[in-house]
Scaffold this active site. Sequence first.
Site, PDB file in Angstrom:
ATOM      1  N   LYS A  17     100.104 -44.568  28.899  1.00 40.82           N
ATOM      2  CA  LYS A  17     100.893 -43.731  28.168  1.00 40.82           C
ATOM      3  C   LYS A  17     101.537 -42.757  29.136  1.00 40.82           C
ATOM      4  O   LYS A  17     102.816 -42.611  29.020  1.00 40.82           O
ATOM      5  CB  LYS A  17     100.314 -43.116  26.814  1.00 40.82           C
ATOM      6  CG  LYS A  17     100.259 -44.065  25.826  1.00 40.82           C
ATOM      7  CD  LYS A  17      99.709 -43.506  24.443  1.00 40.82           C
ATOM      8  CE  LYS A  17      98.573 -42.478  24.481  1.00 40.82           C
ATOM      9  NZ  LYS A  17      97.496 -42.070  24.656  1.00 40.82           N
ATOM     10  N   ARG A  91      99.285 -40.228  15.708  1.00 38.64           N
ATOM     11  CA  ARG A  91      98.169 -41.136  16.033  1.00 38.64           C
ATOM     12  C   ARG A  91      97.381 -41.435  14.628  1.00 38.64           C
ATOM     13  O   ARG A  91      96.356 -41.993  14.668  1.00 38.64           O
ATOM     14  CB  ARG A  91      96.846 -40.040  16.729  1.00 38.64           C
ATOM     15  CG  ARG A  91      96.584 -40.611  18.112  1.00 38.64           C
ATOM     16  CD  ARG A  91      95.505 -39.529  18.732  1.00 38.64           C
ATOM     17  NE  ARG A  91      95.076 -39.826  20.053  1.00 38.64           N
ATOM     18  CZ  ARG A  91      95.571 -39.494  21.020  1.00 38.64           C
ATOM     19  NH1 ARG A  91      96.800 -38.939  21.384  1.00 38.64           N
ATOM     20  NH2 ARG A  91      94.697 -39.875  22.225  1.00 38.64           N
ATOM     21  N   ARG A 130      88.840 -42.464  36.271  1.00 37.03           N
ATOM     22  CA  ARG A 130      90.040 -41.691  35.757  1.00 37.03           C
ATOM     23  C   ARG A 130      89.732 -40.228  36.182  1.00 37.03           C
ATOM     24  O   ARG A 130      88.705 -39.602  35.880  1.00 37.03           O
ATOM     25  CB  ARG A 130      90.538 -41.797  34.382  1.00 37.03           C
ATOM     26  CG  ARG A 130      91.648 -40.775  34.246  1.00 37.03           C
ATOM     27  CD  ARG A 130      92.337 -41.195  32.841  1.00 37.03           C
ATOM     28  NE  ARG A 130      91.754 -40.964  31.809  1.00 37.03           N
ATOM     29  CZ  ARG A 130      92.431 -40.894  30.532  1.00 37.03           C
ATOM     30  NH1 ARG A 130      93.548 -41.623  30.488  1.00 37.03           N
ATOM     31  NH2 ARG A 130      91.855 -40.566  29.522  1.00 37.03           N
ATOM     32  N   ARG A 158      87.961 -35.726  32.962  1.00 40.07           N
ATOM     33  CA  ARG A 158      88.030 -35.029  31.788  1.00 40.07           C
ATOM     34  C   ARG A 158      86.708 -35.231  30.836  1.00 40.07           C
ATOM     35  O   ARG A 158      85.966 -36.428  31.088  1.00 40.07           O
ATOM     36  CB  ARG A 158      89.263 -35.730  30.926  1.00 40.07           C
ATOM     37  CG  ARG A 158      90.409 -35.213  31.259  1.00 40.07           C
ATOM     38  CD  ARG A 158      91.470 -35.977  30.547  1.00 40.07           C
ATOM     39  NE  ARG A 158      91.138 -36.422  29.395  1.00 40.07           N
ATOM     40  CZ  ARG A 158      92.136 -37.291  28.672  1.00 40.07           C
ATOM     41  NH1 ARG A 158      93.434 -37.369  29.182  1.00 40.07           N
ATOM     42  NH2 ARG A 158      91.846 -37.543  27.625  1.00 40.07           N
ATOM     43  N   ARG A 169      86.072 -43.057  20.728  1.00 41.87           N
ATOM     44  CA  ARG A 169      87.690 -42.797  20.711  1.00 41.87           C
ATOM     45  C   ARG A 169      88.411 -44.235  20.622  1.00 41.87           C
ATOM     46  O   ARG A 169      89.203 -44.385  19.767  1.00 41.87           O
ATOM     47  CB  ARG A 169      88.369 -42.500  22.120  1.00 41.87           C
ATOM     48  CG  ARG A 169      87.946 -40.992  22.348  1.00 41.87           C
ATOM     49  CD  ARG A 169      87.897 -40.553  23.610  1.00 41.87           C
ATOM     50  NE  ARG A 169      88.995 -40.365  24.448  1.00 41.87           N
ATOM     51  CZ  ARG A 169      89.075 -40.466  25.646  1.00 41.87           C
ATOM     52  NH1 ARG A 169      88.373 -40.694  26.423  1.00 41.87           N
ATOM     53  NH2 ARG A 169      90.413 -40.391  26.289  1.00 41.87           N
TER      54      ARG A 169
HETATM   55  P1  ADP Z   1      93.698 -40.041  25.413  1.00 41.54           P
HETATM   56  O1  ADP Z   1      95.000 -40.909  25.190  1.00 41.54           O
HETATM   57  O2  ADP Z   1      93.268 -40.625  26.816  1.00 41.54           O
HETATM   58  O3  ADP Z   1      92.960 -40.249  24.119  1.00 41.54           O
HETATM   59  P2  ADP Z   1      95.095 -37.573  25.146  1.00 41.54           P
HETATM   60  O4  ADP Z   1      95.067 -36.599  26.193  1.00 41.54           O
HETATM   61  O5  ADP Z   1      96.342 -38.047  24.479  1.00 41.54           O
HETATM   62  O6  ADP Z   1      94.108 -38.640  25.712  1.00 41.54           O
HETATM   63  O7  ADP Z   1      94.327 -36.745  23.881  1.00 41.54           O
HETATM   64  C1  ADP Z   1      92.876 -36.374  24.283  1.00 41.54           C
HETATM   65  C2  ADP Z   1      92.146 -35.636  23.004  1.00 41.54           C
HETATM   66  O8  ADP Z   1      93.121 -34.985  22.327  1.00 41.54           O
HETATM   67  C3  ADP Z   1      92.052 -36.778  21.927  1.00 41.54           C
HETATM   68  O9  ADP Z   1      90.726 -37.396  22.055  1.00 41.54           O
HETATM   69  C4  ADP Z   1      91.914 -36.189  20.639  1.00 41.54           C
HETATM   70  O10 ADP Z   1      90.868 -35.319  20.309  1.00 41.54           O
HETATM   71  C5  ADP Z   1      92.984 -34.989  20.896  1.00 41.54           C
HETATM   72  N1  ADP Z   1      94.545 -35.468  20.399  1.00 41.54           N
HETATM   73  C6  ADP Z   1      95.643 -35.527  21.222  1.00 41.54           C
HETATM   74  N2  ADP Z   1      96.713 -35.973  20.299  1.00 41.54           N
HETATM   75  C7  ADP Z   1      96.083 -36.151  19.129  1.00 41.54           C
HETATM   76  C8  ADP Z   1      96.692 -36.357  17.773  1.00 41.54           C
HETATM   77  N3  ADP Z   1      98.013 -36.635  17.476  1.00 41.54           N
HETATM   78  N4  ADP Z   1      95.927 -36.204  16.845  1.00 41.54           N
HETATM   79  C9  ADP Z   1      94.731 -35.842  16.913  1.00 41.54           C
HETATM   80  N5  ADP Z   1      94.222 -35.465  17.768  1.00 41.54           N
HETATM   81  C10 ADP Z   1      95.028 -35.722  19.270  1.00 41.54           C
END
Ligand code: ADP
Length: 220
Positions: A17, A91, A130, A158, A169
């Site tokens: 993404k 999400r 990653r 991370r 996840r």
């Molecule tokens: P990835 O897509 O690899 O899971 P992100 O960088 O998008 O990583 O998100 C990392 C973390 O941030 C998620 O695992 C979650 O805990 C939190 N997060 C990000 N966006 C949201 C969202 N829209 N709702 C809830 N938690 C979120």
Amino acid sequence: MKKLKRFILVGGPASGKGTQGRYLSDTFRLETLSTGALLRREIENCTALGRRAQSYMDQAKLVPDEVVNDIVRTWLADADDSSWILDGYPRTVAQAETLDNFLSQRGLGIDVVVWMDVSRKLIEQRILQRRECSSCNFVVQNSTLEICPKCGGTMTTRKDDNIDAFAKRWKDFESMTLPVARYYESRGLVVKISVTEEREACDVSRELSEKLNVYAESKD
Ligand code: ADP
């Protein structure tokens, strides 16, 4: 041809993404809000919001809807011309409904949802490789790279990129985020891209570009 101005990117963890978001942002000259990157920044800056988010992120859980809805609302209210890409939001279906309300109150809607469709096996491999730049968030699939090739910042792994966190996840993704993709699909807003092992990011971008053209023409 419809001018596409408001994008949402949906996809599993490490589905690409962020990379496609950068491509779209360059091509369409749009600002991107990545909720994950924004939350990580809040954590680095030791803000109250960061502290709250961290306890969830450390457990590889989604941050509660109201926390994320708040930061997105603030960001959107400040965004200049109602043109943007949301990466990692919404999400959950509840977040999608909140976003719908927020936009419809302003007479706006989402133009297109890009769904990065990827298998669990591929994502698992990627996550273990990653590394991400702690300054500019550039991401590479190279577990030994120390210095960011883009900005010279420090590459880090991370905390949530490990096998146990990944399993959690993925489960959340299937139960909470896939319904978001289907919610938009039922409204005819989705452009779906298949991400497979043998395809480079630039091939994915090319397909995305072609599909977006066809989509924009169909919406005219
Ligand atoms: P990835 O897509 O690899 O899971 P992100 O960088 O998008 O990583 O998100 C990392 C973390 O941030 C998620 O695992 C979650 O805990 C939190 N997060 C990000 N966006 C949201 C969202 N829209 N709702 C809830 N938690 C979120």
